[in-house]
Design a protein around this motif. Structure first.
Motif, PDB file in Angstrom:
ATOM      1  N   UNK A   1      46.521  27.250  62.800  1.00  0.00           N
ATOM      2  CA  UNK A   1      46.881  25.881  63.130  1.00  0.00           C
ATOM      3  C   UNK A   1      45.596  25.071  63.265  1.00  0.00           C
ATOM      4  N   UNK A   2      45.417  24.103  62.390  1.00  0.00           N
ATOM      5  CA  UNK A   2      44.150  23.401  62.372  1.00  0.00           C
ATOM      6  C   UNK A   2      44.225  21.940  62.020  1.00  0.00           C
ATOM      7  N   UNK A   3      45.369  21.283  62.255  1.00  0.00           N
ATOM      8  CA  UNK A   3      45.480  19.880  61.925  1.00  0.00           C
ATOM      9  C   UNK A   3      44.492  19.051  62.748  1.00  0.00           C
ATOM     10  N   UNK A   4      43.857  18.071  62.137  1.00  0.00           N
ATOM     11  CA  UNK A   4      42.970  17.180  62.903  1.00  0.00           C
ATOM     12  C   UNK A   4      43.745  16.504  64.029  1.00  0.00           C
ATOM     13  N   UNK A   5      43.113  16.406  65.184  1.00  0.00           N
ATOM     14  CA  UNK A   5      43.745  15.734  66.313  1.00  0.00           C
ATOM     15  C   UNK A   5      44.617  16.604  67.185  1.00  0.00           C
ATOM     16  N   UNK A   6      44.752  17.881  66.866  1.00  0.00           N
ATOM     17  CA  UNK A   6      45.615  18.735  67.683  1.00  0.00           C
ATOM     18  C   UNK A   6      44.985  19.052  69.035  1.00  0.00           C
ATOM     19  N   UNK A   7      43.684  18.831  69.171  1.00  0.00           N
ATOM     20  CA  UNK A   7      42.983  19.122  70.420  1.00  0.00           C
ATOM     21  C   UNK A   7      42.008  17.978  70.703  1.00  0.00           C
TER      22      UNK A   7
END
Length: 232
Positions: free
Chosen positions: A81-87
């Protein structure tokens, strides 16, 4: 391209630990003790310690540190899981791991977790429990993987005793699949899978009802034909 610099990317692990408690499928959650999302519910997990730490080793370490589960259960990769903005801390890619196992102990919180609990997956998937980051999506993927495992493997028998009735086995399927099953159709499907269960030679009388035959786990690990959910 001589002035190109590699982007700063952080690598983390998240853990979807599932078990059947009572009559429901439950997931291990922790209360975050640090920002971001301090006080929110989340999956156990965290960052790799350094560039030398192996990803499966990091997952096992985080499970022990945040929930006190050291020797069990067996972990398998679930997804990335590596979508931009997830953290909000930056670009964070998480390698999620899954385990579904019976008779797991009560968790004990530690390190970055203030508390740890087993919670019904229905409360997570329905949104009654809000999770930090994109952890609801990760839980949903883990639950779907677990449900598929019961279609194609004999895993459900591990959640029963040494001997069990067909009705008790059906309760495991209903807990994991989150649906009520027709007893006659379920019995037919179970009997159609060679080596899934074998007679134990005894009966159990449930209260004042008719005696129920007892079975034990059979020799097969894979179900053919599978216990397809849509056909139940």
């Amino acid at each position: 391209m001589s002035d190109w610099e590699a982007p700063r990317v952080l690598l983390a692990v998240d853990l979807v630990i599932l078990t059947v408690r009572g009559s429901s499928l439950q997931v291990l959650l922790v209360e975050r003790g640090v920002e971001p999302f301090e006080g929110a519910l989340a999956l156990p997990g965290g960052f790799l310690r350094d560039v030398e730490e192996d990803i499966p080793a990091a997952a096992r370490r985080e499970l022990e540190e945040e929930a006190g589960l050291a020797d069990e259960p067996h972990l398998e990769p679930l997804g990335v899981y590596g979508e931009p903005g997830r953290d909000p801390r930056g670009r964070v890619i998480s390698v999620a791991h899954l385990a579904i196992a019976p008779r797991l102990p009560e968790p004990v919180a530690g390190t970055d977790a203030a508390q740890a609990w087993w919670k019904p997956v229905d409360d997570v998937l329905s949104g009654r429990l809000e999770l930090a980051f994109d952890h609801r999506r990760i839980v949903a993927d883990g639950v779907e993987r677990a449900r598929a495992k019961l279609e194609h493997s004999a895993l459900a028998t591990a959640f029963c005793g040494d001997t069990f009735t067909i009705a008790e086995l059906q309760q495991v399927y209903e807990a994991v699949w989150g649906a009520q099953l027709d007893p006659r159709n379920f019995y037919r499907k179970v009997q159609a899978a060679p080596g899934f269960i074998v007679p134990a030679g005894d009966e159990r009388r449930p209260g004042n009802g008719r005696p129920a035959r007892l079975f034990r786990a059979g020799p097969t690990d894979s179900l053919n034909p599978p216990m397809v959910r849509s056909a139940q």
